[in-house]
Scaffold this motif. Structure first.
Motif, PDB file in Angstrom:
ATOM      1  N   ILE A 147      38.008  94.953  99.082  1.00 12.43           N
ATOM      2  CA  ILE A 147      38.347  95.543  97.781  1.00 12.43           C
ATOM      3  C   ILE A 147      39.860  95.532  97.606  1.00 12.43           C
ATOM      4  O   ILE A 147      40.376  95.096  96.571  1.00 12.43           O
ATOM      5  N   LEU A 151      42.088  93.541  94.851  1.00 10.51           N
ATOM      6  CA  LEU A 151      42.885  94.271  93.849  1.00 10.51           C
ATOM      7  C   LEU A 151      44.349  93.828  93.857  1.00 10.51           C
ATOM      8  O   LEU A 151      45.006  93.853  92.833  1.00 10.51           O
ATOM      9  N   LYS A 154      47.140  89.630  92.683  1.00 12.19           N
ATOM     10  CA  LYS A 154      48.206  89.146  91.808  1.00 12.19           C
ATOM     11  C   LYS A 154      49.416  90.066  91.766  1.00 12.19           C
ATOM     12  O   LYS A 154      50.340  89.822  90.989  1.00 12.19           O
ATOM     13  N   SER A 155      49.412  91.137  92.542  1.00 11.43           N
ATOM     14  CA  SER A 155      50.508  92.090  92.381  1.00 11.43           C
ATOM     15  C   SER A 155      51.743  91.599  93.123  1.00 11.43           C
ATOM     16  O   SER A 155      51.661  90.791  94.043  1.00 11.43           O
ATOM     17  N   ARG A 156      52.894  92.109  92.717  1.00 15.00           N
ATOM     18  CA  ARG A 156      54.160  91.579  93.219  1.00 15.00           C
ATOM     19  C   ARG A 156      54.421  91.986  94.656  1.00 15.00           C
ATOM     20  O   ARG A 156      54.930  91.226  95.436  1.00 15.00           O
ATOM     21  N   ARG A 157      54.083  93.246  95.007  1.00 10.60           N
ATOM     22  CA  ARG A 157      54.340  93.637  96.391  1.00 10.60           C
ATOM     23  C   ARG A 157      53.011  93.889  97.076  1.00 10.60           C
ATOM     24  O   ARG A 157      52.664  95.014  97.418  1.00 10.60           O
ATOM     25  N   LEU A 161      51.434  97.467  99.102  1.00 12.08           N
ATOM     26  CA  LEU A 161      50.504  98.119  98.191  1.00 12.08           C
ATOM     27  C   LEU A 161      49.107  98.162  98.807  1.00 12.08           C
ATOM     28  O   LEU A 161      48.415  99.178  98.741  1.00 12.08           O
ATOM     29  N   ALA A 216      36.948  92.889  90.710  1.00 11.76           N
ATOM     30  CA  ALA A 216      38.409  92.780  90.646  1.00 11.76           C
ATOM     31  C   ALA A 216      38.843  91.321  90.573  1.00 11.76           C
ATOM     32  O   ALA A 216      39.751  90.965  89.818  1.00 11.76           O
ATOM     33  N   LEU A 219      38.125  89.880  87.055  1.00  8.79           N
ATOM     34  CA  LEU A 219      39.076  90.361  86.044  1.00  8.79           C
ATOM     35  C   LEU A 219      40.360  89.547  86.090  1.00  8.79           C
ATOM     36  O   LEU A 219      40.998  89.308  85.069  1.00  8.79           O
ATOM     37  N   GLN A 220      40.736  89.116  87.304  1.00 11.88           N
ATOM     38  CA  GLN A 220      42.004  88.412  87.424  1.00 11.88           C
ATOM     39  C   GLN A 220      41.884  86.927  87.148  1.00 11.88           C
ATOM     40  O   GLN A 220      42.876  86.245  86.956  1.00 11.88           O
TER      41      GLN A 220
ATOM     42  N   LEU B 152      51.626  95.607  88.503  1.00 11.92           N
ATOM     43  CA  LEU B 152      51.241  94.435  87.715  1.00 11.92           C
ATOM     44  C   LEU B 152      51.943  94.462  86.369  1.00 11.92           C
ATOM     45  O   LEU B 152      52.024  95.508  85.729  1.00 11.92           O
ATOM     46  N   LEU B 161      42.052  96.727  86.714  1.00  7.82           N
ATOM     47  CA  LEU B 161      42.016  96.759  88.178  1.00  7.82           C
ATOM     48  C   LEU B 161      42.104  98.195  88.684  1.00  7.82           C
ATOM     49  O   LEU B 161      41.418  98.583  89.630  1.00  7.82           O
TER      50      LEU B 161
END
Lengths: 222, 253
Positions: A147, A151, A154-157, A161, A216, A219-220, B152, B161
């Motif tokens: 999970i 999630l 695609k996040s930057r850090r 995270l 998740a 969605l991306q 994001l 998300l």
């Protein structure tokens, strides 16, 4: 079902041929456990008392390190998009990847724990219980971890995270894993109850994890 | 004839929501001030000190409502997330985003007041019992929601998300609620608003709970309004930039 098995075999083959990922996780596990006596002093009694907790927490961290790889590589080279559009439900594809993560990371780390236990002066009689809790508990780490991996795709850090999102979800696993060993070390008969709850946590994460992770990922991708 | 609309459907229009919330917000905020003020008056001047806990019992009048709102806040986040993912309600994401920091603040308030009470009563600021640990996990979950959302750039995606994560975390709510019943812990089980509590203490506690709940709703509504306005400003800025670009290309030609 053939799709599931193919994907599982592919991921295991990738993990085996790459080798470095598993080596990193095992090496990290070894180094963290080896650092602790240096920080706490070589008091064997103290080490033997805290050994189960140290081994469990270091295992969580080592497994956490390898989580981003579960989906990242496939996302980069586009095979994740193929999986999203493939006839095999994405939930099953994620489950196959999480299972591959468990086999390629969870089980080797578990098998390494008794050896590290010797270094920490863990009571040999407790080793079977330690391995049992880890074998039963690590599927939860892989499936809940899927999970988090999905999630943070695609996040930057991503890495930091991921730790913040996933570690709170691991707390119940840790609590019941340690409590089973604690009961066993005191010779009380609560160990089997804790083991059963640990099993329940793992089964629940196997059942729910792929659905949340697949949602998740979808969605991306859209 | 116009088709019947439920309240949630009518509120899907942000303008209508703004109108309605502007109308009721002063009443809710005023009610919160009134209830909390009266409850605090009762707490400090009327309610007797507890025969065992002495004056420290007064912390309870803040602690219990905070703890209750910590859980209600998460329920609102989870319900809004459900509304976003299943019904794609336009305001659900705004509601989930607005509720998370408020819920986190009440969770922190519950933990801090609890530990201030624990020092004189239990002799320690913190114990690792089931109730305290599970509320701490709740705080981590809130922080995770906030961190994931801020990581994001695509706001629509971030909202969805975060909603997935919020629904995964719902499992913690029953654990918190029943932790004091399932495990034999240091934290006492809830007395609810039952008759075991004397009316001289029950009434201020009840008033305080109502007051803080109203405060939560007032803050939540205000935060939702702010968020809607922020989104509007963002859209207007983007339109402005686009128009500027069109003008620029027109002049260049």
């Amino acid at each position: 079902m053939t799709g599931f098995l193919t994907l599982l075999k592919r991921d295991l083959a990738l993990a085996a041929r790459e080798g470095a990922a598993l080596g990193t996780a095992l090496g990290f596990y070894l180094v963290v456990v080896a650092m602790l006596p240096l920080g706490l002093g070589p008091d064997l009694k103290l080490l033997s008392r805290i050994a189960p907790g140290v081994l469990w927490i270091a295992l969580l961290l080592a497994a956490l390190l390898s989580l981003p790889r579960m989906l990242e590589a496939d996302h980069e080279d586009g095979s994740l998009e193929v999986m999203v559009t493939a006839p095999l439900p994405l939930e099953l594809a994620i489950a196959a990847k999480a299972l591959a993560h468990w086999i390629s990371t969870g089980i080797p780390l578990t098998l390494m724990a008794p050896v590290l236990g010797l270094m920490l002066n863990l009571d040999i009689a407790l080793t079977p219980m330690l391995v049992a809790t880890m074998l039963v508990g690590t599927p939860a780490i892989s499936f809940l971890g899927s999970i988090g991996a999905a999630l943070t795709l695609k996040s930057r850090r991503g890495g930091l995270l991921l730790a913040l999102l996933v570690l709170p979800l691991y707390i119940p696993t840790l609590i019941f894993g340690i409590s089973a060993i604690g009961f066993a070390s005191l010779g009380q008969d609560g160990a089997s109850a804790s083991l059963l709850i640990l099993t329940a946590i793992s089964l629940a994460s196997i059942a729910a994890g792929p659905f949340a992770a697949a949602a998740a990922v979808r969605l991306q991708m859209s | 004839m116009k088709p019947m609309q439920t309240l949630t459907q009518r509120l899907a229009n942000p303008t209508r929501f703004m109108e309605l919330s502007r109308a009721i917000l002063p009443w809710i905020a005023g009610g919160a001030a009134l209830f909390i003020g009266y409850a605090m008056y009762l707490v400090f001047f009327v309610a007797p000190p507890d025969y065992q806990q002495g004056e420290t019992v007064k912390i309870m009048y803040i602690h219990v409502p905070s703890a209750w709102l910590a859980m209600m806040g998460y329920s609102i986040v989870a319900l809004s997330s459900f509304g976003l993912l299943v019904f794609r309600h336009p305001l659900a994401d705004v509601s989930a985003k607005a509720a998370a920091p408020i819920g986190a603040a009440f969770t922190l308030a519950a933990l801090i007041t609890g530990s201030l009470w624990g020092k004189p009563m239990w002799g320690t600021y913190w114990v690792w019992d089931a109730r305290l640990t599970s509320v701490l996990i709740l705080l981590f979950l809130y922080l995770g929601l906030i961190a994931l959302r801020s990581s994001l750039e695509d706001e629509a995606l971030a909202g969805k998300l975060t909603a997935v994560l919020a629904l995964v975390g719902v499992a913690i709510l029953p654990i918190i609620k029943f932790s004091v019943d399932w495990w034999n812990t240091l934290h006492q089980p809830s007395t609810g608003f039952t008759s075991t509590v004397d009316p001289s203490m029950r009434t201020p506690l009840l008033l305080s709970a109502i007051g803080f709940s109203l405060l939560f709703f007032a803050l939540h509504l205000k935060a939702m309004q702010t968020e809607i306005l922020r989104r509007r400003v963002k859209t207007m800025r983007l339109q402005e930039v686009e128009r500027g670009e069109r003008l620029f290309t027109a002049q260049a030609e």
